[in-house]
Design an enzyme around this catalytic site. Structure first.
Site, PDB file in Angstrom:
ATOM      1  N   SER A  57      70.929 132.709  67.362  1.00 14.79           N
ATOM      2  CA  SER A  57      70.383 132.513  65.847  1.00 14.79           C
ATOM      3  C   SER A  57      70.381 133.809  65.303  1.00 14.79           C
ATOM      4  O   SER A  57      70.114 134.678  66.164  1.00 14.79           O
ATOM      5  CB  SER A  57      68.907 131.712  65.840  1.00 14.79           C
ATOM      6  OG  SER A  57      68.549 132.030  64.765  1.00 14.79           O
ATOM      7  N   TYR A  76      61.035 132.208  69.766  1.00 14.32           N
ATOM      8  CA  TYR A  76      62.418 131.772  69.540  1.00 14.32           C
ATOM      9  C   TYR A  76      63.206 133.078  69.356  1.00 14.32           C
ATOM     10  O   TYR A  76      64.508 133.008  69.884  1.00 14.32           O
ATOM     11  CB  TYR A  76      62.320 131.109  68.121  1.00 14.32           C
ATOM     12  CG  TYR A  76      63.476 130.263  67.661  1.00 14.32           C
ATOM     13  CD1 TYR A  76      64.070 129.174  67.934  1.00 14.32           C
ATOM     14  CD2 TYR A  76      64.199 131.064  66.703  1.00 14.32           C
ATOM     15  CE1 TYR A  76      65.214 128.351  67.503  1.00 14.32           C
ATOM     16  CE2 TYR A  76      65.696 130.452  66.084  1.00 14.32           C
ATOM     17  CZ  TYR A  76      65.914 129.001  66.536  1.00 14.32           C
ATOM     18  OH  TYR A  76      66.865 128.733  66.062  1.00 14.32           O
ATOM     19  N   ASP A  83      71.177 114.582  75.205  1.00  6.11           N
ATOM     20  CA  ASP A  83      70.195 115.050  74.452  1.00  6.11           C
ATOM     21  C   ASP A  83      68.714 114.406  75.033  1.00  6.11           C
ATOM     22  O   ASP A  83      69.005 113.413  75.579  1.00  6.11           O
ATOM     23  CB  ASP A  83      70.485 114.352  72.930  1.00  6.11           C
ATOM     24  CG  ASP A  83      69.432 115.146  71.748  1.00  6.11           C
ATOM     25  OD1 ASP A  83      70.144 115.593  71.022  1.00  6.11           O
ATOM     26  OD2 ASP A  83      68.195 114.628  71.869  1.00  6.11           O
ATOM     27  N   LEU A 140      73.307 120.309  64.037  1.00  4.97           N
ATOM     28  CA  LEU A 140      74.459 120.949  64.457  1.00  4.97           C
ATOM     29  C   LEU A 140      75.323 120.523  65.532  1.00  4.97           C
ATOM     30  O   LEU A 140      76.409 120.378  65.647  1.00  4.97           O
ATOM     31  CB  LEU A 140      74.079 122.388  64.673  1.00  4.97           C
ATOM     32  CG  LEU A 140      73.460 123.318  63.666  1.00  4.97           C
ATOM     33  CD1 LEU A 140      73.181 124.808  64.063  1.00  4.97           C
ATOM     34  CD2 LEU A 140      74.124 123.254  62.233  1.00  4.97           C
ATOM     35  N   ASP A 146      67.663 116.480  79.494  1.00  8.16           N
ATOM     36  CA  ASP A 146      66.791 117.504  79.267  1.00  8.16           C
ATOM     37  C   ASP A 146      67.535 118.926  79.974  1.00  8.16           C
ATOM     38  O   ASP A 146      67.489 118.993  80.947  1.00  8.16           O
ATOM     39  CB  ASP A 146      65.520 117.396  79.896  1.00  8.16           C
ATOM     40  CG  ASP A 146      64.393 118.580  79.677  1.00  8.16           C
ATOM     41  OD1 ASP A 146      65.041 119.656  78.986  1.00  8.16           O
ATOM     42  OD2 ASP A 146      63.438 118.296  80.075  1.00  8.16           O
ATOM     43  N   VAL A 147      67.937 119.747  78.936  1.00 12.22           N
ATOM     44  CA  VAL A 147      68.785 120.983  79.203  1.00 12.22           C
ATOM     45  C   VAL A 147      67.919 121.703  80.365  1.00 12.22           C
ATOM     46  O   VAL A 147      68.435 122.492  81.012  1.00 12.22           O
ATOM     47  CB  VAL A 147      69.256 121.591  78.200  1.00 12.22           C
ATOM     48  CG1 VAL A 147      70.119 120.827  77.344  1.00 12.22           C
ATOM     49  CG2 VAL A 147      68.045 122.330  77.286  1.00 12.22           C
ATOM     50  N   LYS A 191      66.639 133.509  71.617  1.00 12.70           N
ATOM     51  CA  LYS A 191      67.918 133.662  70.936  1.00 12.70           C
ATOM     52  C   LYS A 191      68.653 134.849  71.306  1.00 12.70           C
ATOM     53  O   LYS A 191      69.826 135.180  71.310  1.00 12.70           O
ATOM     54  CB  LYS A 191      67.499 133.389  69.487  1.00 12.70           C
ATOM     55  CG  LYS A 191      67.534 131.960  69.086  1.00 12.70           C
ATOM     56  CD  LYS A 191      68.536 131.114  69.756  1.00 12.70           C
ATOM     57  CE  LYS A 191      68.233 129.760  69.298  1.00 12.70           C
ATOM     58  NZ  LYS A 191      69.244 128.627  69.770  1.00 12.70           N
TER      59      LYS A 191
HETATM   60  N1  LIG Z   1      69.661 124.888  61.468  1.00  4.97           N
HETATM   61  C1  LIG Z   1      69.514 126.098  61.478  1.00  4.97           C
HETATM   62  O1  LIG Z   1      69.441 126.535  60.345  1.00  4.97           O
HETATM   63  C2  LIG Z   1      69.788 126.902  62.886  1.00  4.97           C
HETATM   64  C3  LIG Z   1      69.736 128.233  62.669  1.00  4.97           C
HETATM   65  C4  LIG Z   1      70.088 128.843  63.672  1.00  4.97           C
HETATM   66  C5  LIG Z   1      70.216 128.435  65.039  1.00  4.97           C
HETATM   67  N2  LIG Z   1      70.031 127.235  64.966  1.00  4.97           N
HETATM   68  C6  LIG Z   1      70.128 126.726  66.439  1.00  4.97           C
HETATM   69  O2  LIG Z   1      71.069 125.527  66.639  1.00  4.97           O
HETATM   70  C7  LIG Z   1      70.711 124.393  67.318  1.00  4.97           C
HETATM   71  C8  LIG Z   1      70.756 123.116  66.927  1.00  4.97           C
HETATM   72  O3  LIG Z   1      69.749 123.260  65.736  1.00  4.97           O
HETATM   73  P1  LIG Z   1      69.800 121.862  64.642  1.00  4.97           P
HETATM   74  O4  LIG Z   1      69.037 122.610  63.470  1.00  4.97           O
HETATM   75  O5  LIG Z   1      70.682 121.211  64.713  1.00  4.97           O
HETATM   76  O6  LIG Z   1      68.149 121.354  65.419  1.00  4.97           O
HETATM   77  P2  LIG Z   1      67.977 119.698  65.259  1.00  4.97           P
HETATM   78  O7  LIG Z   1      66.398 119.895  65.616  1.00  4.97           O
HETATM   79  O8  LIG Z   1      68.615 118.989  64.028  1.00  4.97           O
HETATM   80  O9  LIG Z   1      68.701 119.253  66.579  1.00  4.97           O
HETATM   81  C9  LIG Z   1      68.285 119.701  67.731  1.00  4.97           C
HETATM   82  C10 LIG Z   1      68.841 118.685  68.978  1.00  4.97           C
HETATM   83  O10 LIG Z   1      68.492 119.398  70.069  1.00  4.97           O
HETATM   84  C11 LIG Z   1      67.916 118.109  71.128  1.00  4.97           C
HETATM   85  N3  LIG Z   1      66.912 118.759  72.029  1.00  4.97           N
HETATM   86  C12 LIG Z   1      65.711 119.485  71.782  1.00  4.97           C
HETATM   87  N4  LIG Z   1      65.148 119.549  73.132  1.00  4.97           N
HETATM   88  C13 LIG Z   1      66.029 119.228  74.076  1.00  4.97           C
HETATM   89  C14 LIG Z   1      66.214 119.304  75.318  1.00  4.97           C
HETATM   90  N5  LIG Z   1      65.066 119.936  76.152  1.00  4.97           N
HETATM   91  N6  LIG Z   1      67.214 118.870  75.887  1.00  4.97           N
HETATM   92  C15 LIG Z   1      68.221 118.435  75.316  1.00  4.97           C
HETATM   93  N7  LIG Z   1      68.206 118.114  73.860  1.00  4.97           N
HETATM   94  C16 LIG Z   1      66.918 118.708  73.280  1.00  4.97           C
HETATM   95  C17 LIG Z   1      66.928 117.138  70.030  1.00  4.97           C
HETATM   96  O11 LIG Z   1      66.443 116.206  70.326  1.00  4.97           O
HETATM   97  C18 LIG Z   1      68.013 117.364  68.701  1.00  4.97           C
HETATM   98  O12 LIG Z   1      68.719 116.415  68.872  1.00  4.97           O
HETATM   99  C19 LIG Z   1      69.477 124.847  68.038  1.00  4.97           C
HETATM  100  O13 LIG Z   1      69.815 125.656  69.304  1.00  4.97           O
HETATM  101  C20 LIG Z   1      69.043 125.864  67.141  1.00  4.97           C
HETATM  102  O14 LIG Z   1      68.029 126.628  67.710  1.00  4.97           O
HETATM  103  C21 LIG Z   1      69.646 126.420  63.869  1.00  4.97           C
END
Ligand SMILES: NC(=O)c1ccc[n+]([C@@H]2O[C@H](COP(=O)([O-])OP(=O)(O)OC[C@H]3O[C@@H](n4cnc5c(N)ncnc54)[C@H](O)[C@@H]3O)[C@@H](O)[C@H]2O)c1
Length: 248
Positions: A143, A156, A39, A20, A64-65, A160
């Site tokens: 989420s 989670y 990231d 995303l 690292d956030v 969220k």
């Molecule tokens: N994919 C879905 O269906 C979905 C649904 C609801 C919410 N979300 C939320 O959307 C966001 C993105 O999810 P996604 O599906 O793209 O996941 P993803 O795993 O594809 O990407 C997540 C990214 O965050 C990075 N990351 C992880 N820990 C980190 C940290 N401590 N500091 C910096 N970067 C870090 C990872 O390296 C990765 O590039 C997340 O917050 C997730 O909870 C996703």
């Protein structure tokens, strides 16, 4: 409103290397923004930035956030490289799913720390800069799991839901200074995070979606663009569900 929606703006996107975050960065660049991708995987962030058009429009950095110093240095990169900080997207995330009986304290803490502490770090520091500079927008990635609670996701879902409270409280604090803060609650979106889920879990979620399909990352990105831009100029503290109608 005419022209690119983020013309001349600088946006920082955490978790921007893939999924995303990368979809949001791609759309923001197409709408005239310059982006800084933070990231935990710094190499992947740098590769993603190069693919977005290189140093004139995108920079990738390790971050690292959950570490305040990393967030500070990410925001400084945006200002030093592109001259401003206009949009902050707190998107980085992880999952450590397990039922409560099996979830370890470490798994609970990891998820709370990355999502909740990470989003607080990003919101707090970005808002601090934006209010000095006359305003800005912050988009926090919650989420639908935070609204409904998901089996196996006590960590989670708590994080969220916490992001919703954080977003609303922070929005009230800085609204008068021109900083708007909103949240998105995506449902089932096709990314590496959800493709890791067992087929049976995927199928059962799909069965609950009135629109009958999973969402694509750019369908979340379009909502992030709306919240980041002046299209949403009179909105703050809101939560937008992007779920194809699931759990409405
Ligand atoms: N994919 C879905 O269906 C979905 C649904 C609801 C919410 N979300 C939320 O959307 C966001 C993105 O999810 P996604 O599906 O793209 O996941 P993803 O795993 O594809 O990407 C997540 C990214 O965050 C990075 N990351 C992880 N820990 C980190 C940290 N401590 N500091 C910096 N970067 C870090 C990872 O390296 C990765 O590039 C997340 O917050 C997730 O909870 C996703």
């Amino acid at each position: 409103m005419s022209g690119p929606l983020l013309d001349g703006k600088t946006a920082v996107i955490t978790g921007g290397a893939q999924g995303l975050g990368l979809a949001i960065a791609t759309l923001f660049v197409a709408e005239g923004a310059r982006v800084v991708l933070g990231d935990i995987n710094g190499d992947a962030a740098a590769e993603a930035a190069a693919a977005l058009g290189g140093s004139d429009v995108a920079v990738g950095a390790a971050c690292d956030v959950s570490a305040m110093a990393d967030i500070d240095s990410l925001l400084k990169t945006a200002i030093d490289t592109f001259g401003s900080l206009d949009v902050m997207v707190n998107n980085a995330g992880i999952t450590r799913d397990a039922t409560m009986r099996k979830m370890t304290e470490e798994q609970f803490d990891q998820v709370i720390t990355v999502h909740l502490r990470g989003t607080w770090n990003g919101t707090r520091q970005a808002a601090g800069i934006m209010r000095e500079n006359g305003g800005g927008t912050i988009v926090n990635m919650s989420s639908i799991s935070g609204k409904i609670g998901n089996l196996g996701q006590t960590n989670y879902s708590a994080a969220k839901a916490g992001i919703v409270g954080l977003t609303k409280a922070a929005a009230k604090e800085v609204a008068y200074q021109g900083v708007r803060i909103n949240a998105i609650q995506p449902g089932l979106i096709r990314t590496a995070m959800t493709e890791a889920m067992p087929q049976a879990a995927w199928d059962s979620k799909l069965a609950d979606i009135p629109m009958g399909r999973a969402g694509e990352p750019d369908e979340v990105a379009k909502v992030a663009l709306f919240l980041a831009s002046d299209l949403s100029s009179y909105m703050t503290g809101t939560v937008l569900e992007v779920t194809g109608g699931r759990h409405m």
